[in-house]
Write a protein that holds these residues in place. Structure first.
Motif, PDB file in Angstrom:
ATOM      1  N   ASN A  43      34.590 -23.821  30.638  1.00  0.00           N
ATOM      2  CA  ASN A  43      33.752 -23.005  29.758  1.00  0.00           C
ATOM      3  C   ASN A  43      34.365 -21.647  29.435  1.00  0.00           C
ATOM      4  O   ASN A  43      33.656 -20.656  29.247  1.00  0.00           O
ATOM      5  CB  ASN A  43      32.354 -22.820  30.342  1.00  0.00           C
ATOM      6  CG  ASN A  43      31.591 -24.125  30.383  1.00  0.00           C
ATOM      7  OD1 ASN A  43      31.696 -24.942  29.476  1.00  0.00           O
ATOM      8  ND2 ASN A  43      30.830 -24.330  31.445  1.00  0.00           N
ATOM      9  N   GLN A  44      35.693 -21.606  29.363  1.00  0.00           N
ATOM     10  CA  GLN A  44      36.397 -20.391  28.946  1.00  0.00           C
ATOM     11  C   GLN A  44      36.819 -20.578  27.506  1.00  0.00           C
ATOM     12  O   GLN A  44      37.657 -21.431  27.208  1.00  0.00           O
ATOM     13  CB  GLN A  44      37.613 -20.138  29.836  1.00  0.00           C
ATOM     14  CG  GLN A  44      38.422 -18.922  29.445  1.00  0.00           C
ATOM     15  CD  GLN A  44      37.621 -17.634  29.512  1.00  0.00           C
ATOM     16  OE1 GLN A  44      36.743 -17.483  30.356  1.00  0.00           O
ATOM     17  NE2 GLN A  44      37.914 -16.713  28.614  1.00  0.00           N
ATOM     18  N   SER A  45      36.255 -19.815  26.594  1.00  0.00           N
ATOM     19  CA  SER A  45      36.548 -20.003  25.180  1.00  0.00           C
ATOM     20  C   SER A  45      37.957 -19.541  24.839  1.00  0.00           C
ATOM     21  O   SER A  45      38.373 -18.441  25.202  1.00  0.00           O
ATOM     22  CB  SER A  45      35.542 -19.228  24.326  1.00  0.00           C
ATOM     23  OG  SER A  45      35.831 -19.419  22.952  1.00  0.00           O
ATOM     24  N   ALA A  46      38.701 -20.427  24.134  1.00  0.00           N
ATOM     25  CA  ALA A  46      40.033 -20.086  23.624  1.00  0.00           C
ATOM     26  C   ALA A  46      39.907 -19.885  22.125  1.00  0.00           C
ATOM     27  O   ALA A  46      40.009 -20.829  21.344  1.00  0.00           O
ATOM     28  CB  ALA A  46      41.020 -21.196  23.952  1.00  0.00           C
ATOM     29  N   ASP A  47      39.678 -18.640  21.702  1.00  0.00           N
ATOM     30  CA  ASP A  47      39.563 -18.327  20.279  1.00  0.00           C
ATOM     31  C   ASP A  47      40.946 -18.462  19.649  1.00  0.00           C
ATOM     32  O   ASP A  47      41.920 -17.957  20.199  1.00  0.00           O
ATOM     33  CB  ASP A  47      39.022 -16.909  20.087  1.00  0.00           C
ATOM     34  CG  ASP A  47      37.566 -16.794  20.531  1.00  0.00           C
ATOM     35  OD1 ASP A  47      37.242 -17.292  21.621  1.00  0.00           O
ATOM     36  OD2 ASP A  47      36.771 -16.200  19.797  1.00  0.00           O
ATOM     37  N   CYS A  48      41.017 -19.086  18.478  1.00  0.00           N
ATOM     38  CA  CYS A  48      42.325 -19.512  17.973  1.00  0.00           C
ATOM     39  C   CYS A  48      42.457 -19.327  16.462  1.00  0.00           C
ATOM     40  O   CYS A  48      41.537 -19.647  15.706  1.00  0.00           O
ATOM     41  CB  CYS A  48      42.508 -20.993  18.341  1.00  0.00           C
ATOM     42  SG  CYS A  48      44.028 -21.760  17.763  1.00  0.00           S
ATOM     43  N   LEU A  49      43.613 -18.805  16.034  1.00  0.00           N
ATOM     44  CA  LEU A  49      43.991 -18.720  14.627  1.00  0.00           C
ATOM     45  C   LEU A  49      45.293 -19.488  14.446  1.00  0.00           C
ATOM     46  O   LEU A  49      46.131 -19.519  15.353  1.00  0.00           O
ATOM     47  CB  LEU A  49      44.200 -17.261  14.205  1.00  0.00           C
ATOM     48  CG  LEU A  49      42.978 -16.332  14.272  1.00  0.00           C
ATOM     49  CD1 LEU A  49      43.420 -14.886  14.036  1.00  0.00           C
ATOM     50  CD2 LEU A  49      41.938 -16.748  13.238  1.00  0.00           C
ATOM     51  N   ILE A  50      45.474 -20.094  13.266  1.00  0.00           N
ATOM     52  CA  ILE A  50      46.677 -20.879  12.990  1.00  0.00           C
ATOM     53  C   ILE A  50      47.234 -20.471  11.628  1.00  0.00           C
ATOM     54  O   ILE A  50      46.487 -20.368  10.645  1.00  0.00           O
ATOM     55  CB  ILE A  50      46.366 -22.393  12.997  1.00  0.00           C
ATOM     56  CG1 ILE A  50      45.759 -22.808  14.346  1.00  0.00           C
ATOM     57  CG2 ILE A  50      47.632 -23.207  12.719  1.00  0.00           C
ATOM     58  CD1 ILE A  50      45.202 -24.226  14.346  1.00  0.00           C
TER      59      ILE A  50
END
Length: 215
Positions: A43-50
């Motif tokens: 439950n650790q959010s990995a916020d991500c941009l590509i």
């Protein structure tokens, strides 16, 4: 409990890095390679941009991804698309029911509004994105709506977004394969005031695998 798990794709490991709690990370993933993100503590959010690795104007687009697939959730088979509709990466394996791409990223300002002025000194994912993006010549104008790997944000029947417990657990993984050379920027969410991660940010593991080709 921490579970560092292993790649979710066959092939030779060409990158194996740890993202500390509350820190940021970035790497170029070559076309055909697969990035496995491990939710080490759960439950650790990995916020991500590509971004396209060579043309940063070709970047991940939430509305285009949702429109092309006709579904608000990101699951196995979802093609992550840019604003021009170009395929950037494809979700090739996923160990939780659905991944979020609607909830957005936290920031110092939003956290202060939500949790109180005493949290104003704490940074959020937006600040992580800016710090990591600066290494690649990216600035505030390049920040767009993002993916939230391992975050549970259901769309309720009336269209509102739910605030509910997560569905992930230590060692759960998602694998995304690059359709072209891409720059992936991740914020290991610094949020320590949200019960989704038990008020305790934990590490992520980033593994890139490359399929061997016959000689």
């Amino acid at each position: 409990m921490l579970d560092w798990s292993s790649p979710l794709s066959d092939g030779r490991v060409v990158l194996d890095e740890r993202v500390e709690p509350r820190a940021s990370w970035s790497a170029v993933v070559a076309r055909g390679d697969t990035l496995t993100i491990v939710d080490v503590g759960g439950n650790q959010s990995a916020d991500c941009l590509i971004f396209d690795a060579l043309d940063h104007d070709e970047r991940y687009s939430v509305p285009d991804t949702i429109t092309w697939q006709g579904n608000a959730y990101v699951r196995t088979g979802t093609v992550l698309r840019s604003g021009s509709g170009a395929a950037l990466m494809t979700v090739t394996a996923n160990e939780i029911d659905r991944q979020d791409t609607i909830g957005g990223a936290c920031s110092k300002e939003s956290n202060t509004l939500r949790y109180g002025y005493h949290t104003h000194f704490q940074h959020g994912c937006r600040e992580n994105f800016l710090a990591e993006g600066q290494k690649h010549g990216l600035g505030a104008r390049d920040l767009v709506s993002n993916l939230n790997w391992f975050m549970n944000v259901p769309v309720e029947a009336d269209g509102t977004l739910g605030i509910v417990d997560g569905m992930s657990a230590p060692g759960r993984r998602v694998a995304i394969t690059a359709e072209r050379d891409v720059l992936v920027v991740v914020s290991n969410c610094p949020q320590m005031n949200n019960p989704c991660n038990d008020f305790n940010p934990t590490p992520l593991r980033m593994l890139v695998t490359r399929k061997e080709t016959a000689a």
